[in-house]
Design a protein around this motif. Structure first.
Motif, PDB file in Angstrom:
ATOM      1  N   SER A  11      22.483  -8.164   7.257  1.00  8.31           N
ATOM      2  CA  SER A  11      22.675  -6.949   8.065  1.00  8.31           C
ATOM      3  C   SER A  11      24.129  -6.490   8.008  1.00  8.31           C
ATOM      4  CB  SER A  11      22.262  -7.201   9.517  1.00  8.31           C
ATOM      5  OG  SER A  11      20.892  -7.506   9.611  1.00  8.31           O
ATOM      6  N   LEU A  12      25.052  -7.437   8.123  1.00  9.39           N
ATOM      7  CA  LEU A  12      26.479  -7.092   8.061  1.00  9.39           C
ATOM      8  C   LEU A  12      26.853  -6.531   6.696  1.00  9.39           C
ATOM      9  CD1 LEU A  12      28.044 -10.147   9.954  1.00  9.39           C
ATOM     10  CD2 LEU A  12      27.794  -7.807  10.792  1.00  9.39           C
ATOM     11  N   ILE A  13      26.268  -7.101   5.641  1.00 13.31           N
ATOM     12  CA  ILE A  13      26.556  -6.603   4.289  1.00 13.31           C
ATOM     13  C   ILE A  13      26.010  -5.196   4.109  1.00 13.31           C
ATOM     14  CG2 ILE A  13      26.019  -6.930   1.838  1.00 13.31           C
ATOM     15  CD1 ILE A  13      26.091  -9.957   2.368  1.00 13.31           C
ATOM     16  N   LEU A  14      24.775  -4.961   4.565  1.00 12.76           N
ATOM     17  CA  LEU A  14      24.158  -3.633   4.427  1.00 12.76           C
ATOM     18  C   LEU A  14      24.885  -2.588   5.272  1.00 12.76           C
ATOM     19  CD1 LEU A  14      20.359  -4.601   4.404  1.00 12.76           C
ATOM     20  CD2 LEU A  14      21.770  -3.853   2.474  1.00 12.76           C
ATOM     21  N   LEU A  15      25.539  -3.028   6.347  1.00 10.51           N
ATOM     22  CA  LEU A  15      26.309  -2.099   7.178  1.00 10.51           C
ATOM     23  C   LEU A  15      27.666  -1.746   6.563  1.00 10.51           C
ATOM     24  CD1 LEU A  15      25.558  -3.532  10.745  1.00 10.51           C
ATOM     25  CD2 LEU A  15      24.813  -1.321   9.821  1.00 10.51           C
ATOM     26  N   GLY A  16      27.968  -2.373   5.436  1.00 11.97           N
ATOM     27  CA  GLY A  16      29.206  -2.042   4.739  1.00 11.97           C
ATOM     28  C   GLY A  16      30.375  -2.945   5.025  1.00 11.97           C
ATOM     29  N   MET A  17      30.175  -4.014   5.760  1.00 13.37           N
ATOM     30  CA  MET A  17      31.273  -4.948   6.030  1.00 13.37           C
ATOM     31  C   MET A  17      31.621  -5.706   4.746  1.00 13.37           C
ATOM     32  SD  MET A  17      31.514  -8.000   8.881  1.00 13.37           S
ATOM     33  CE  MET A  17      31.682  -6.841  10.248  1.00 13.37           C
ATOM     34  N   PRO A  18      32.906  -5.932   4.462  1.00 13.18           N
ATOM     35  CA  PRO A  18      33.278  -6.749   3.294  1.00 13.18           C
ATOM     36  C   PRO A  18      32.536  -8.077   3.296  1.00 13.18           C
ATOM     37  CG  PRO A  18      35.221  -5.746   4.259  1.00 13.18           C
ATOM     38  CD  PRO A  18      34.087  -5.431   5.191  1.00 13.18           C
ATOM     39  N   ILE A  19      32.130  -8.510   2.112  1.00 12.73           N
ATOM     40  CA  ILE A  19      31.271  -9.686   2.003  1.00 12.73           C
ATOM     41  C   ILE A  19      31.915 -10.923   2.619  1.00 12.73           C
ATOM     42  CG2 ILE A  19      30.250 -11.279   0.337  1.00 12.73           C
ATOM     43  CD1 ILE A  19      29.706  -8.821  -1.429  1.00 12.73           C
ATOM     44  N   ALA A  20      33.214 -11.104   2.408  1.00 11.63           N
ATOM     45  CA  ALA A  20      33.894 -12.278   2.963  1.00 11.63           C
ATOM     46  C   ALA A  20      33.814 -12.283   4.484  1.00 11.63           C
ATOM     47  CB  ALA A  20      35.352 -12.305   2.512  1.00 11.63           C
ATOM     48  N   LEU A  21      34.039 -11.120   5.120  1.00 10.64           N
ATOM     49  CA  LEU A  21      33.968 -11.040   6.584  1.00 10.64           C
ATOM     50  C   LEU A  21      32.531 -11.219   7.072  1.00 10.64           C
ATOM     51  CD1 LEU A  21      36.456  -8.115   7.352  1.00 10.64           C
ATOM     52  CD2 LEU A  21      36.842 -10.582   7.489  1.00 10.64           C
ATOM     53  N   ALA A  22      31.568 -10.708   6.311  1.00  6.39           N
ATOM     54  CA  ALA A  22      30.162 -10.893   6.690  1.00  6.39           C
ATOM     55  C   ALA A  22      29.795 -12.375   6.682  1.00  6.39           C
ATOM     56  CB  ALA A  22      29.265 -10.115   5.736  1.00  6.39           C
ATOM     57  N   MET A  23      30.283 -13.089   5.694  1.00  9.60           N
ATOM     58  CA  MET A  23      30.028 -14.534   5.626  1.00  9.60           C
ATOM     59  C   MET A  23      30.687 -15.266   6.787  1.00  9.60           C
ATOM     60  SD  MET A  23      30.287 -15.462   1.577  1.00  9.60           S
ATOM     61  CE  MET A  23      28.979 -14.992   0.448  1.00  9.60           C
ATOM     62  N   LEU A  24      31.907 -14.882   7.103  1.00 14.85           N
ATOM     63  CA  LEU A  24      32.593 -15.519   8.224  1.00 14.85           C
ATOM     64  C   LEU A  24      31.874 -15.222   9.536  1.00 14.85           C
ATOM     65  CD1 LEU A  24      36.361 -14.935   7.338  1.00 14.85           C
ATOM     66  CD2 LEU A  24      35.101 -17.106   7.305  1.00 14.85           C
ATOM     67  N   GLY A  25      31.379 -13.997   9.678  1.00 16.73           N
ATOM     68  CA  GLY A  25      30.627 -13.649  10.889  1.00 16.73           C
ATOM     69  C   GLY A  25      29.388 -14.496  11.049  1.00 16.73           C
ATOM     70  N   ALA A  26      28.632 -14.640   9.956  1.00 13.63           N
ATOM     71  CA  ALA A  26      27.436 -15.486  10.008  1.00 13.63           C
ATOM     72  C   ALA A  26      27.812 -16.945  10.251  1.00 13.63           C
ATOM     73  CB  ALA A  26      26.654 -15.344   8.709  1.00 13.63           C
ATOM     74  N   SER A  27      28.950 -17.365   9.691  1.00 17.60           N
ATOM     75  CA  SER A  27      29.403 -18.747   9.884  1.00 17.60           C
ATOM     76  C   SER A  27      29.740 -19.013  11.350  1.00 17.60           C
ATOM     77  CB  SER A  27      30.644 -19.027   9.021  1.00 17.60           C
ATOM     78  OG  SER A  27      30.351 -18.876   7.660  1.00 17.60           O
ATOM     79  N   VAL A  28      30.392 -18.056  12.006  1.00 17.08           N
ATOM     80  CA  VAL A  28      30.741 -18.214  13.419  1.00 17.08           C
ATOM     81  C   VAL A  28      29.480 -18.403  14.258  1.00 17.08           C
ATOM     82  CG1 VAL A  28      31.669 -17.024  15.445  1.00 17.08           C
ATOM     83  CG2 VAL A  28      32.921 -16.969  13.280  1.00 17.08           C
ATOM     84  N   VAL A  29      28.458 -17.579  13.988  1.00 19.21           N
ATOM     85  CA  VAL A  29      27.198 -17.688  14.730  1.00 19.21           C
ATOM     86  C   VAL A  29      26.561 -19.053  14.508  1.00 19.21           C
ATOM     87  CG1 VAL A  29      24.859 -16.773  14.958  1.00 19.21           C
ATOM     88  CG2 VAL A  29      26.791 -15.203  14.684  1.00 19.21           C
ATOM     89  N   SER A  30      26.540 -19.498  13.255  1.00 16.66           N
ATOM     90  CA  SER A  30      25.895 -20.782  12.961  1.00 16.66           C
ATOM     91  C   SER A  30      26.657 -21.954  13.587  1.00 16.66           C
ATOM     92  CB  SER A  30      25.786 -20.970  11.446  1.00 16.66           C
ATOM     93  OG  SER A  30      27.072 -20.985  10.845  1.00 16.66           O
ATOM     94  N   ILE A  31      27.994 -21.907  13.551  1.00 15.73           N
ATOM     95  CA  ILE A  31      28.796 -23.004  14.117  1.00 15.73           C
ATOM     96  C   ILE A  31      28.648 -23.050  15.638  1.00 15.73           C
ATOM     97  CG2 ILE A  31      31.188 -23.724  14.531  1.00 15.73           C
ATOM     98  CD1 ILE A  31      31.799 -22.958  11.646  1.00 15.73           C
ATOM     99  N   ILE A  32      28.637 -21.886  16.272  1.00 17.83           N
ATOM    100  CA  ILE A  32      28.442 -21.849  17.717  1.00 17.83           C
ATOM    101  C   ILE A  32      27.066 -22.381  18.082  1.00 17.83           C
ATOM    102  CG2 ILE A  32      28.156 -20.305  19.704  1.00 17.83           C
ATOM    103  CD1 ILE A  32      30.359 -18.566  18.526  1.00 17.83           C
ATOM    104  N   SER A  33      26.044 -22.006  17.300  1.00 19.09           N
ATOM    105  CA  SER A  33      24.681 -22.465  17.594  1.00 19.09           C
ATOM    106  C   SER A  33      24.551 -23.975  17.448  1.00 19.09           C
ATOM    107  CB  SER A  33      23.684 -21.768  16.665  1.00 19.09           C
ATOM    108  OG  SER A  33      23.838 -22.213  15.328  1.00 19.09           O
ATOM    109  N   LEU A  34      25.381 -24.554  16.588  1.00 19.57           N
ATOM    110  CA  LEU A  34      25.351 -26.004  16.385  1.00 19.57           C
ATOM    111  C   LEU A  34      26.263 -26.736  17.362  1.00 19.57           C
ATOM    112  CD1 LEU A  34      25.458 -26.003  12.475  1.00 19.57           C
ATOM    113  CD2 LEU A  34      23.537 -26.762  13.889  1.00 19.57           C
ATOM    114  N   ASP A  35      26.932 -25.966  18.253  1.00 19.30           N
ATOM    115  CA  ASP A  35      27.822 -26.540  19.257  1.00 19.30           C
ATOM    116  C   ASP A  35      28.951 -27.346  18.611  1.00 19.30           C
ATOM    117  OD1 ASP A  35      28.690 -26.836  21.837  1.00 19.30           O
ATOM    118  OD2 ASP A  35      27.595 -28.703  22.183  1.00 19.30           O
ATOM    119  N   ILE A  36      29.545 -26.747  17.556  1.00 17.79           N
ATOM    120  CA  ILE A  36      30.647 -27.366  16.834  1.00 17.79           C
ATOM    121  C   ILE A  36      31.918 -26.581  17.135  1.00 17.79           C
ATOM    122  CG2 ILE A  36      31.588 -27.850  14.533  1.00 17.79           C
ATOM    123  CD1 ILE A  36      28.722 -28.163  13.551  1.00 17.79           C
TER     124      ILE A  36
END
Length: 420
Positions: A11-36
């Motif tokens: 979704s972030l990529i399709l919205l035009g966000m730079p790919i690196a930032l889109a990956m970091l955004g998804a990474s933040v969500v995944s790390i928070i969900s894992l309580d890390i």
């Protein structure tokens, strides 16, 4: 949770966000969900580029830049024209053969596409070739660059899959020649139907003259392949040798390279390499979190639940990669999907080297198709061609590339013939 993270990423990529930032955004969500703790994110980003083989990326880019700046492209075009210019549709054949030779220099489809479009398309138009045909051919033949070694994409894939990059380089030779052959057969038919022109007759003296002028450029891919096969160089070492060799040729043999040129090349190479390495660094925490969420195991379970026939699995993966390649940047796809697919490929005893060639070619076909085909946009912008005209002219080339993909997929010998 896996589906949510991937949905956020796309979704972030399709919205035009730079790919690196889109990956970091998804990474933040995944790390928070894992309580890390979030400081792990920074650690993973840093460790993502702490790899010796990745040094080959900027080095190969610099070597290609030096060779192009030294006028190598024009010498190769002249040499290939002396070889095949006498055939019907001679300049179209020159276009393909030049892409084969330039692939052994730069390893970048974008660099080769831009160079070939600037030089070949105006010449072809002046000689009576349709502009749409010329541009579509140039973009299609540029897909050869990451298949025929050296290849920046193969360095990234080999690093992600933890396999020999040298084996990947060797595996790309026959598939690259197959693609070139099929493109040549297609343009032969089109040239006969449209009665495209040809040069004067074949002259050995002309070939010998241009060969002498381009022999130093032709030796570079030979140096790379022989160095690998004899175990003299690692991939990073051969990239460094390629830089030294290209500098020597440009500065002392052709004498077309100045110290001032080197300054500009170092700046442009740094920018281009940084754009790739930033994506690689940003992908590291995402890949790590997906492994914790057991994404690879879930993919294996889901696909094997549909079929455990390797041939059908390869068909499904081809279809998926063709679609994904139309919407995502090639390196990002490799970084995200390869760690997820490796367990599946191992479970079905599919060679990671063979699949590497399949995956890269799938994604390269996506580079000449809408909506985000970078080769399509680069060639159309340089040649000032309407995208709709490009699409109409590119259909035969697209079909031929699909045929080549099927052959490469289902005849592994094309990729593995020279692998020990």
């Amino acid at each position: 949770m896996l589906i949510i993270i991937l949905a956020i990423l796309f979704s972030l990529i399709l919205l035009g966000m730079p790919i690196a930032l889109a990956m970091l955004g998804a990474s933040v969500v995944s790390i928070i969900s894992l309580d890390i703790p979030l400081n792990v994110l920074a650690q993973r980003v840093s460790s993502g580029v702490e790899s010796f083989p990745l040094l080959a990326i900027p080095l190969f880019m610099l070597a290609g830049g030096i060779m192009n700046k030294s006028g190598i492209s024009e010498r190769l075009f002249d040499f290939t024209r002396s070889l095949v210019g006498h055939l019907r549709g001679g300049l179209a054949h020159v276009n393909v053969l030049s892409s084969v030779l330039m692939a052994g220099i730069s390893g970048s489809s974008l660099a080769d596409c831009a160079a070939t479009t600037r030089v070949m398309v105006p010449q072809m138009e002046r000689n009576g070739y349709d502009r749409g045909f010329s541009v579509a051919l140039t973009a299609s033949s540029a897909t050869l660059s990451p298949i025929i070694p050296p290849s920046i994409l193969m360095v990234v894939y080999g690093w992600q899959a933890n396999i020999s990059i040298g084996d990947l380089f060797i595996a790309g030779i026959l598939p690259g020649l197959l693609i070139a052959l099929l493109l040549t057969l297609l343009i032969t038919g089109i040239s006969v139907v449209k009665q495209y022109p040809k040069d004067e007759g074949f002259q050995r003296s002309r070939v010998a003259s241009y060969f002498k002028k381009s022999v130093w450029a032709l030796l570079m891919p030979v140096l790379i392949i022989v160095g690998f096969r004899m175990g003299i160089f690692t991939v990073t070492e051969v990239a460094a040798v390629a830089v030294a060799y290209s500098f020597f040729v440009g500065k002392f043999v052709y004498k077309t390279l100045s110290w001032k040129d080197m300054g500009g090349l170092l700046v442009s190479t740094s920018r281009e390499a940084a754009s790739i390495l930033i994506i690689i660094a940003a992908s590291a925490p995402l890949a790590w979190s997906l492994s914790i969420l057991q994404a690879p195991q879930e993919v294996v379970t889901w696909i094997t639940g549909l079929t455990d026939d390797p041939l059908m699995v390869l068909l499904l993966l081809n279809l998926a990669l063709l679609v994904i390649g139309m919407f995502m940047e090639t390196i990002a796809v490799i970084i995200v999907l390869v760690p997820i697919l490796i367990p599946l490929l191992n479970a079905l005893d599919i060679s990671l080297v063979h699949f590497g060639v399949i995956m890269l070619f799938n994604l390269l076909i996506g580079q000449i198709t809408p909506p985000l085909g970078v080769l399509m946009f680069v060639s159309c912008n340089i040649a000032r061609l309407n995208t709709l005209q490009f699409l109409r002219s590119s259909l035969p080339f697209f079909l031929v590339l699909l045929l080549a993909l099927l052959v490469i997929t289902y005849i592994p010998g094309f990729s593995l013939a020279f692998i020990n």
